[in-house]
Design a protein around this motif. Sequence first.
Motif, PDB file in Angstrom:
ATOM      1  N   ALA A 146       0.853  -1.199   0.000  1.00  0.00           N
ATOM      2  CA  ALA A 146       0.000   0.000   0.000  1.00  0.00           C
ATOM      3  C   ALA A 146       0.886   1.245   0.000  1.00  0.00           C
ATOM      4  O   ALA A 146       2.094   1.170   0.236  1.00  0.00           O
ATOM      5  N   SER A 147       0.266   2.395  -0.245  1.00  0.00           N
ATOM      6  CA  SER A 147       0.987   3.669  -0.122  1.00  0.00           C
ATOM      7  C   SER A 147       0.398   4.448   1.048  1.00  0.00           C
ATOM      8  O   SER A 147      -0.594   4.025   1.652  1.00  0.00           O
ATOM      9  N   GLY A 148       0.997   5.588   1.354  1.00  0.00           N
ATOM     10  CA  GLY A 148       0.497   6.417   2.452  1.00  0.00           C
ATOM     11  C   GLY A 148      -0.930   6.890   2.240  1.00  0.00           C
ATOM     12  O   GLY A 148      -1.619   7.227   3.197  1.00  0.00           O
ATOM     13  N   GLU A 149      -1.364   6.930   0.989  1.00  0.00           N
ATOM     14  CA  GLU A 149      -2.725   7.401   0.694  1.00  0.00           C
ATOM     15  C   GLU A 149      -3.730   6.253   0.569  1.00  0.00           C
ATOM     16  O   GLU A 149      -4.916   6.490   0.387  1.00  0.00           O
ATOM     17  N   GLY A 188       5.116   4.652   2.967  1.00  0.00           N
ATOM     18  CA  GLY A 188       4.734   5.984   3.418  1.00  0.00           C
ATOM     19  C   GLY A 188       4.808   5.981   4.929  1.00  0.00           C
ATOM     20  O   GLY A 188       4.752   4.906   5.554  1.00  0.00           O
ATOM     21  N   VAL A 189       4.945   7.170   5.517  1.00  0.00           N
ATOM     22  CA  VAL A 189       4.953   7.218   6.984  1.00  0.00           C
ATOM     23  C   VAL A 189       3.529   7.205   7.521  1.00  0.00           C
ATOM     24  O   VAL A 189       3.248   6.625   8.570  1.00  0.00           O
ATOM     25  N   GLY A 190       2.605   7.863   6.804  1.00  0.00           N
ATOM     26  CA  GLY A 190       1.209   7.937   7.259  1.00  0.00           C
ATOM     27  C   GLY A 190       0.473   6.657   6.906  1.00  0.00           C
ATOM     28  O   GLY A 190       0.679   6.089   5.837  1.00  0.00           O
ATOM     29  N   ALA A 220       0.490  17.639   6.056  1.00  0.00           N
ATOM     30  CA  ALA A 220       0.087  16.469   6.854  1.00  0.00           C
ATOM     31  C   ALA A 220      -0.899  15.618   6.061  1.00  0.00           C
ATOM     32  O   ALA A 220      -0.507  14.787   5.230  1.00  0.00           O
ATOM     33  N   ARG A 221      -2.160  15.823   6.290  1.00  0.00           N
ATOM     34  CA  ARG A 221      -3.228  15.161   5.555  1.00  0.00           C
ATOM     35  C   ARG A 221      -4.352  16.180   5.353  1.00  0.00           C
ATOM     36  O   ARG A 221      -4.623  16.991   6.253  1.00  0.00           O
ATOM     37  N   GLY A 222      -5.047  16.076   4.223  1.00  0.00           N
ATOM     38  CA  GLY A 222      -6.145  16.995   3.945  1.00  0.00           C
ATOM     39  C   GLY A 222      -7.214  16.940   5.015  1.00  0.00           C
ATOM     40  O   GLY A 222      -7.851  17.954   5.333  1.00  0.00           O
ATOM     41  N   PRO A 279       0.817  18.865  -5.628  1.00  0.00           N
ATOM     42  CA  PRO A 279       0.077  17.602  -5.730  1.00  0.00           C
ATOM     43  C   PRO A 279       0.641  16.489  -4.839  1.00  0.00           C
ATOM     44  O   PRO A 279       1.057  15.446  -5.343  1.00  0.00           O
ATOM     45  N   HIS A 280       0.638  16.698  -3.522  1.00  0.00           N
ATOM     46  CA  HIS A 280       1.093  15.702  -2.545  1.00  0.00           C
ATOM     47  C   HIS A 280       2.498  15.202  -2.904  1.00  0.00           C
ATOM     48  O   HIS A 280       2.690  14.014  -3.207  1.00  0.00           O
ATOM     49  N   ILE A 281       3.467  16.123  -2.851  1.00  0.00           N
ATOM     50  CA  ILE A 281       4.841  15.795  -3.257  1.00  0.00           C
ATOM     51  C   ILE A 281       5.816  15.824  -2.080  1.00  0.00           C
ATOM     52  O   ILE A 281       7.024  15.896  -2.272  1.00  0.00           O
ATOM     53  N   GLY A 282       5.300  15.753  -0.847  1.00  0.00           N
ATOM     54  CA  GLY A 282       6.169  15.871   0.325  1.00  0.00           C
ATOM     55  C   GLY A 282       7.400  14.974   0.286  1.00  0.00           C
ATOM     56  O   GLY A 282       8.501  15.396   0.631  1.00  0.00           O
ATOM     57  N   SER A 283       7.225  13.733  -0.137  1.00  0.00           N
ATOM     58  CA  SER A 283       8.358  12.792  -0.140  1.00  0.00           C
ATOM     59  C   SER A 283       8.849  12.497  -1.551  1.00  0.00           C
ATOM     60  O   SER A 283       9.621  11.552  -1.751  1.00  0.00           O
ATOM     61  N   ALA A 284       8.406  13.330  -2.530  1.00  0.00           N
ATOM     62  CA  ALA A 284       8.594  12.927  -3.930  1.00  0.00           C
ATOM     63  C   ALA A 284       9.923  13.372  -4.530  1.00  0.00           C
ATOM     64  O   ALA A 284       9.968  14.109  -5.515  1.00  0.00           O
ATOM     65  N   ALA A 316      14.497   5.179  -1.007  1.00  0.00           N
ATOM     66  CA  ALA A 316      14.670   4.701   0.372  1.00  0.00           C
ATOM     67  C   ALA A 316      13.350   4.153   0.921  1.00  0.00           C
ATOM     68  O   ALA A 316      13.332   3.143   1.643  1.00  0.00           O
ATOM     69  N   MET A 317      12.237   4.811   0.588  1.00  0.00           N
ATOM     70  CA  MET A 317      10.924   4.337   1.043  1.00  0.00           C
ATOM     71  C   MET A 317      10.588   2.984   0.409  1.00  0.00           C
ATOM     72  O   MET A 317      10.085   2.075   1.083  1.00  0.00           O
ATOM     73  N   ALA A 318      10.859   2.852  -0.904  1.00  0.00           N
ATOM     74  CA  ALA A 318      10.572   1.583  -1.595  1.00  0.00           C
ATOM     75  C   ALA A 318      11.407   0.460  -0.983  1.00  0.00           C
ATOM     76  O   ALA A 318      10.905  -0.639  -0.720  1.00  0.00           O
TER      77      ALA A 318
HETATM   78  C1  8YV Z   1       3.431   9.639  -0.138  1.00  0.00           C
HETATM   79  C2  8YV Z   1       2.853  10.209   2.320  1.00  0.00           C
HETATM   80  O1  8YV Z   1       2.405  10.314  -0.710  1.00  0.00           O
HETATM   81  O2  8YV Z   1       4.470   9.119   3.627  1.00  0.00           O
HETATM   82  C3  8YV Z   1       3.321   9.509   3.550  1.00  0.00           C
HETATM   83  O3  8YV Z   1       2.524   9.353   4.482  1.00  0.00           O
HETATM   84  O4  8YV Z   1       1.798  10.727   2.281  1.00  0.00           O
HETATM   85  C4  8YV Z   1       3.768  10.293   1.143  1.00  0.00           C
HETATM   86  O5  8YV Z   1       5.066  10.153   1.448  1.00  0.00           O
HETATM   87  C5  8YV Z   1       3.168   8.208  -0.380  1.00  0.00           C
HETATM   88  O6  8YV Z   1       2.941   7.422   0.718  1.00  0.00           O
HETATM   89  C6  8YV Z   1       4.126   7.591  -1.364  1.00  0.00           C
HETATM   90  O7  8YV Z   1       3.845   6.268  -1.607  1.00  0.00           O
END
Ligand code: 8YV
Length: 336
Positions: A63-66, A87-89, A248-250, A295-300, A307-309
Motif C-alpha cells: 500500500a501507499s500512504g494514501e 509511506g509514513v502515514g 500532513a493530511r487533507g 500535488p502531494h509531493i512531500g516525499s517525492a 529509500a521508502m521503496a
Molecule cells: C506519499 C505520504 O504520498 O508518507 C506519507 O505518508 O503521504 C507520502 O510520502 C506516499 O505514501 C508515497 O507512496
Amino acid sequence: MNAPPSTPAGTAAQAPAEILSVTRPSPLLEPQLRAAFTLHDRLHESDPAAFAAVAPRIRGIAASGESKVSAELIASLPALEVISVMGVGYDGIDVAAARARGVMVTHTPDVLNDDVADLALALMLATARQIPLADHHVRSGQWAAAGPLPLARKMSGARLGIVGMGRIGQAIAQRAAAFNMAIAYTARSAKPGLPWRYLPSAQALAAESDFLVLITPGGAGTRHLVNAQVLAALGGSSAERGILVNVARGSVVDEAALIDALERGVIAGAGLDVFADEPRVPERLRALPQVVLAPHIGSATRATRQAMADLAQANLAAHFSGQTPPTPVPECRGHG
Ligand code: 8YV
C-alpha cells in the motif's frame, strides 16, 4: 535492494508469497515486489471475479500512504499476514481490524523527514513571497507592462506554530530556527527536552503564530482539527493575517472553512500539499492567487522514494523470512 524469496538453505523451494497491491505501485518498488513475490496489481478493483479466486492465497498487501485498506478488505483475505505501507502515514489502514486478525502493519518512517520538512519551508516561502505569482509576472510580460508586484510578507523573524512535533515537526523547527523564527508547537502533550514553547491547543497556538504548519498524523483523532475558529485565531492581534501550510493530511483541515477564510481574508494565504479528496481540488481553492498548491509531493524526490521503496520491501521480506520487520507501525510493535 532485491530481497530473495524466503527459502531456507537445504529445503524445497516454496512458491513465492502472493501479494495484493492496493495502489499503483511505485516504479521503484514494483520490480522488487515482482522479483520476490507473485504480485496481483489492484486485482480487487480491475477484476473482482479473478480476485475472488486468488483472495484465499493472498498473504500480503502493498500500500501507499494514501491507500485505503478497510476492515472489509482485510476480512476478505483469510490468509493475510502483513500490510506494508510505502509511506509514513497509515491513516487509511484499519489497523484495529488488522491487529484483531493478527496482521502486521508496517510503514516507512524517518527516511522522508528531510524531504517533507524541506517542502514545508518551501511552501512557507512560496506563499509568503508569492513565488508562483512572481514567476508568472515575469513569464507573462506583466513586469514590463504593469510594473512591480505588490509587496510580499517577510518570513525571517516571524512567529511559527507547528501542529504535531514528531520527527518531521522537529526537522521543520530546526530549519525554521535558521530563519530566526520564534517557534512554538502543539501536540498531544509537551515533548520533554525540546527547546520550543508548547501550547495546549491548535487554537491557542494559532493565536500566537504568523505561520501555522500542520504535520500531525491524519485519521479520526485529528479530523478537522483546524476549523473555522482556529483559522479565525491565526495571526492573533498582529496587523497582518496569518498563513497556513499543510504537509500532513487533507483531513486535518476543514477544507470548506479554509476556502471561506481565504475568500473573506480571514487568513492571508495557504500553502497546501494535501487535500480532502485527492486528486480532486475544489475549483474555488484553485482560483485563489494567495494559495500555493502542490500535488502531494512531500516525499517525492528520487532519493527518498528509493529509500521508502527499499524499506517497504525490506518489511515484507523480513516478515516472509520469519523475522520481525524493521519498521512496524507503533500499534504493532512488540507483536511481530
Ligand atoms: C506519499 C505520504 O504520498 O508518507 C506519507 O505518508 O503521504 C507520502 O510520502 C506516499 O505514501 C508515497 O507512496
